[in-house]
Design an enzyme around this catalytic site. Structure first.
Site, mmCIF file in Angstrom:
data_model
loop_
_atom_site.group_PDB
_atom_site.id
_atom_site.type_symbol
_atom_site.label_atom_id
_atom_site.label_comp_id
_atom_site.label_asym_id
_atom_site.label_seq_id
_atom_site.Cartn_x
_atom_site.Cartn_y
_atom_site.Cartn_z
ATOM 1 N N TYR A 143 64.378 78.505 -10.716
ATOM 2 C CA TYR A 143 62.912 78.586 -10.710
ATOM 3 C C TYR A 143 62.488 79.902 -11.341
ATOM 4 O O TYR A 143 63.186 80.445 -12.186
ATOM 5 C CB TYR A 143 62.346 78.369 -9.295
ATOM 6 C CG TYR A 143 60.921 77.905 -9.384
ATOM 7 C CD1 TYR A 143 60.618 76.700 -10.013
ATOM 8 C CD2 TYR A 143 59.885 78.675 -8.918
ATOM 9 C CE1 TYR A 143 59.313 76.276 -10.175
ATOM 10 C CE2 TYR A 143 58.566 78.259 -9.068
ATOM 11 C CZ TYR A 143 58.284 77.059 -9.696
ATOM 12 O OH TYR A 143 56.992 76.658 -9.865
ATOM 13 N N ARG A 196 48.728 75.190 -17.526
ATOM 14 C CA ARG A 196 48.796 76.604 -17.125
ATOM 15 C C ARG A 196 50.148 76.844 -16.448
ATOM 16 O O ARG A 196 50.238 76.970 -15.236
ATOM 17 C CB ARG A 196 47.650 76.940 -16.162
ATOM 18 C CG ARG A 196 47.465 78.436 -15.926
ATOM 19 C CD ARG A 196 46.700 78.697 -14.657
ATOM 20 N NE ARG A 196 47.395 78.202 -13.470
ATOM 21 C CZ ARG A 196 48.337 78.878 -12.828
ATOM 22 N NH1 ARG A 196 48.722 80.060 -13.248
ATOM 23 N NH2 ARG A 196 48.905 78.358 -11.753
ATOM 24 N N LYS A 214 60.561 72.686 -8.807
ATOM 25 C CA LYS A 214 59.930 72.662 -7.484
ATOM 26 C C LYS A 214 60.626 71.670 -6.555
ATOM 27 O O LYS A 214 60.855 71.956 -5.379
ATOM 28 C CB LYS A 214 58.453 72.283 -7.622
ATOM 29 C CG LYS A 214 57.568 73.380 -8.159
ATOM 30 C CD LYS A 214 57.176 74.367 -7.066
ATOM 31 C CE LYS A 214 56.203 75.399 -7.599
ATOM 32 N NZ LYS A 214 55.790 76.374 -6.597
ATOM 33 N N GLU A 286 50.535 70.921 -9.545
ATOM 34 C CA GLU A 286 51.235 72.144 -9.934
ATOM 35 C C GLU A 286 50.838 72.587 -11.335
ATOM 36 O O GLU A 286 50.904 71.809 -12.288
ATOM 37 C CB GLU A 286 52.758 71.908 -9.889
ATOM 38 C CG GLU A 286 53.584 73.157 -9.991
ATOM 39 C CD GLU A 286 53.424 74.076 -8.786
ATOM 40 O OE1 GLU A 286 53.511 75.304 -8.981
ATOM 41 O OE2 GLU A 286 53.237 73.569 -7.674
ATOM 42 N N ASP A 287 50.409 73.837 -11.451
ATOM 43 C CA ASP A 287 50.132 74.477 -12.738
ATOM 44 C C ASP A 287 49.109 73.731 -13.591
ATOM 45 O O ASP A 287 49.252 73.592 -14.808
ATOM 46 C CB ASP A 287 51.435 74.689 -13.522
ATOM 47 C CG ASP A 287 52.255 75.851 -12.942
ATOM 48 O OD1 ASP A 287 51.753 76.516 -12.018
ATOM 49 O OD2 ASP A 287 53.373 76.084 -13.402
ATOM 50 N N ASP A 309 49.876 73.878 -4.813
ATOM 51 C CA ASP A 309 50.693 75.039 -4.467
ATOM 52 C C ASP A 309 50.104 76.333 -5.013
ATOM 53 O O ASP A 309 50.206 77.378 -4.382
ATOM 54 C CB ASP A 309 52.125 74.845 -4.982
ATOM 55 C CG ASP A 309 53.076 75.888 -4.423
ATOM 56 O OD1 ASP A 309 53.011 76.174 -3.217
ATOM 57 O OD2 ASP A 309 53.879 76.434 -5.201
ATOM 58 N N ASP A 310 49.485 76.272 -6.186
ATOM 59 C CA ASP A 310 48.915 77.480 -6.788
ATOM 60 C C ASP A 310 47.746 78.008 -5.960
ATOM 61 O O ASP A 310 47.554 79.220 -5.852
ATOM 62 C CB ASP A 310 48.450 77.187 -8.220
ATOM 63 C CG ASP A 310 49.581 76.661 -9.077
ATOM 64 O OD1 ASP A 310 50.583 77.374 -9.229
ATOM 65 O OD2 ASP A 310 49.481 75.524 -9.562
ATOM 66 N N ASN A 451 53.402 85.966 -12.078
ATOM 67 C CA ASN A 451 54.700 85.533 -12.608
ATOM 68 C C ASN A 451 54.570 85.201 -14.090
ATOM 69 O O ASN A 451 53.484 84.853 -14.555
ATOM 70 C CB ASN A 451 55.183 84.285 -11.861
ATOM 71 C CG ASN A 451 55.630 84.590 -10.458
ATOM 72 O OD1 ASN A 451 56.356 85.541 -10.228
ATOM 73 N ND2 ASN A 451 55.186 83.782 -9.500
#
Length: 595
Positions: A143, A196, A214, A286-287, A309-310, A451
């Site tokens: 990850y 993103r 993930k 996610e993202d 999650d973000d 990150n």
């Protein structure tokens, strides 16, 4: 119905001795343990079914059942493996030792990543055994930060599909596409549209590395069965011209779809997921870019079991660190002032959960709790005079104050005890900013969360040096321990991997049908409770990742307990000991004996 689906249905109806495991073994969220993946069934014999009983060359090519040289002499006889393997017998432990040596021999992290993915594709249990036993070393490989580079180069390293790709070409046929996936009992889906990816921007279809990574962590850290996990990429195009011009790009070669076309595709996707997998499948967004992330969460959180999650995972792990840090800082959350640099989905999500926790603990309105929290975006401090021009998710944080254009001005004016970076822009916590924090606070808490590593607002070394060893520091990507004036400091890593695997598993085992904010608070509380005095003595506000399976079990149990308390759980009756029940449901990577 395709042949795999038909076979699996037939398999589940079998009542004789050829059944793979005891059909009553359904601890993993009420779903039969078809492949013998749970701790509770690990001592039962297993028949390695695929479309028929796997044997010979087929068995060696099946990653779910392949054991390589660890097949015993009787297994080699009964499954026609004689001559297909060298005569030596190995153990899983010896295989793990050899592979770890091989991984360590690579100097380039991306090469280690590719080696790990190849292992996952040929021997699933050995992959997870290696990852679980060496989590602190290998987590940065499978990850962040390495997965970011893997996504950037995904078109070059792509070898075989690891999930489902749903593009605009499949509009009107998404349910059929979902049925092409060979597993029927899906419990967790991680989906991205690639717009993103970490701090790297729009990577389009190549963002698939994120759902794959993930879900590997859902299994290794949280205990969700690999067979119950489904990575999905929604491909609506990309605005990354470099990818569109790349002859090896694997996605749609068009600019991103937006507006009605985009949301119609997502609506069809969510409806098809519920129709194919039922009410209790967890969909983790996610993202996604900010504008879509907030909209999708608001649109579906009351109708589906969804989690971002973000926004929510990051918030829960940061809140856990803040709660744990109070033993070093003193006081309660309500006694502190928080300043964020970055006001996107991560920053506003964290801020909202902090406000909710303050409100819960002090019985004051959330609106009042928000006044302890200030946000700085690219245009400066978010204040009420800017309200008309702000995006909707920033408006709750527009407090009364004169405009300030720089982070340093905001630090000096607001005098925060906690500085949190979610900007995605590296080296923005400058020496002046950090020294200003140190001048205001005896123990400034500095969280550089962006990150991958290059995007971190400052490094651990900078934080400790510029505060003369007084900072409490944590980051999004890992930093090595640092020695200052003869004292060793261990930087904390506010890694979402602490939260989302346990949170997701708690939802699965309780049969939850919605994600409630109180579940996020329960997850944060469980994580904070795992920090011991030994950790505090080293300046740590998160427990070491070496204990992550135990940590995840406690988080899952706490989340499940909250689901039962809120009346959102469907697995009845409630187990008497939720921690023990959680541990019995967790996936184990140990090899099984084949009949």
């Amino acid at each position: 119905m395709n042949c795999c689906s038909f076979f699996l249905d037939t398999l589940l109806e079998m009542k004789n001795g050829n059944f793979m495991v005891d059909p009553s073994s359904t601890v993993g969220g009420g779903v039969v343990d078809v492949y013998g993946e749970d701790c509770a069934t690990q001592h039962q014999f297993l028949t390695p079914w695929t479309v028929s009983v796997a044997s010979g060359y087929t068995l060696l090519r099946d990653p779910r059942h392949n054991k390589g040289l660890a097949f015993t002499e009787p297994e080699r006889d009964s499954h026609y493996l004689r001559g297909l393997l060298p005569p030596a017998l190995s153990t899983q432990g010896l295989q793990e030792k050899k592979l770890l040596q091989n991984i360590r021999s690579y100097e380039v992290p991306l090469h280690k990543y590719v080696a790990m993915m190849e292992l996952q594709e040929r021997n699933e249990r050995l992959f997870y055994k290696l990852l679980i036993d060496n989590v602190e070393e290998l987590l940065p490989i499978v990850y962040t930060p390495t997965v970011g580079e893997a996504c950037q180069k995904y078109g070059c390293i792509f070898k075989r599909p690891q999930g489902l790709y749903i593009s605009l070409k499949e509009k009107g046929k998404i349910l059929e596409v979902l049925k092409n996936w060979p597993e029927r009992s899906i419990q967790v889906i991680v989906v991205t549209d690639g717009e993103r990816i970490l701090g790297l921007g729009d990577l389009g279809c190549q963002g698939m590395g994120i759902p794959v990574g993930k879900l590997a962590l859902y299994t290794a850290l949280g205990g969700v069965r690999p067979s119950a996990c489904l990575p999905i990429t929604i491909d609506v195009g990309t605005n990354n011209q470099k990818l569109l011009d790349d002859e090896f790009y694997i996605g749609l070669r068009q600019k991103r779809a937006t507006g009605k076309e985009y949301y119609d595709l997502l609506e069809e996707f969510m409806s098809a997921v519920k129709q194919n997998y039922g009410e209790k499948v967890l969909v983790q967004f996610e993202d996604f870019a900010n504008h879509n992330a907030f909209e999708l969460l608001a649109r579906y959180k009351t109708r589906h079991l969804v989690f971002n999650d973000d926004i929510q995972g990051t918030a829960a792990v940061v809140l856990a660190g803040l709660v744990a840090s109070l033993k070093l800082l003193g006081g309660s959350l309500a006694d502190h002032t928080f300043l964020f640099f970055g006001a996107g989905e991560a920053g506003t999500g964290i801020a909202e959960l902090i406000a909710l926790e303050i409100s819960t603990k002090t019985n004051i309105p959330v609106e009042e709790a928000r006044k302890k929290i200030w946000l700085v975006d690219s245009k400066g401090l978010i204040v009420s005079s800017r309200k008309d021009s702000l995006q909707h998710f920033k408006k709750p944080w527009a407090h009364e104050h004169e405009p300030l254009s720089t982070l340093l001005d905001a630090v000096r004016a607001m005098k925060p005890s906690v500085l949190i970076g979610t900007s995605g822009v590296g080296q923005t916590f400058t020496k002046d900013v950090v020294e200003a924090m140190a001048a205001i606070n005896h123990r400034p808490l500095i969280m550089a969360l962006s990150n991958p590593t290059a995007q971190a607002e400052c490094t651990a070394e900078q934080a400790y040096t510029w505060t003369e060893g007084r900072a409490i520091f944590s980051s999004g990507s890992p930093f090595d321990p640092y020695e200052y004036n003869g004292k060793s400091f261990v930087p904390g890593q506010a890694n979402n991997a602490y939260i989302f695997p346990g949170l997701g598993f708690g939802l699965v085992i309780s049969g939850a049908i919605r994600v409630h904010d109180e579940m996020l608070l329960a997850a944060s509380e469980a994580l904070a409770n795992q920090v011991t005095q030994e950790h505090y003595d080293k300046g740590m506000i998160y427990p070491p990742l070496t204990n992550i399976r135990k940590i995840s079990a406690h988080i899952a149990a706490n989340v499940a307990a909250k689901a039962y308390e809120l009346g959102l759980a469907t697995r009845l009756p409630r187990p008497a000991n939720l921690v023990q029940y959680t541990e019995s449901c967790m996936y184990t990577p140990n090899y099984r004996s084949y009949r």
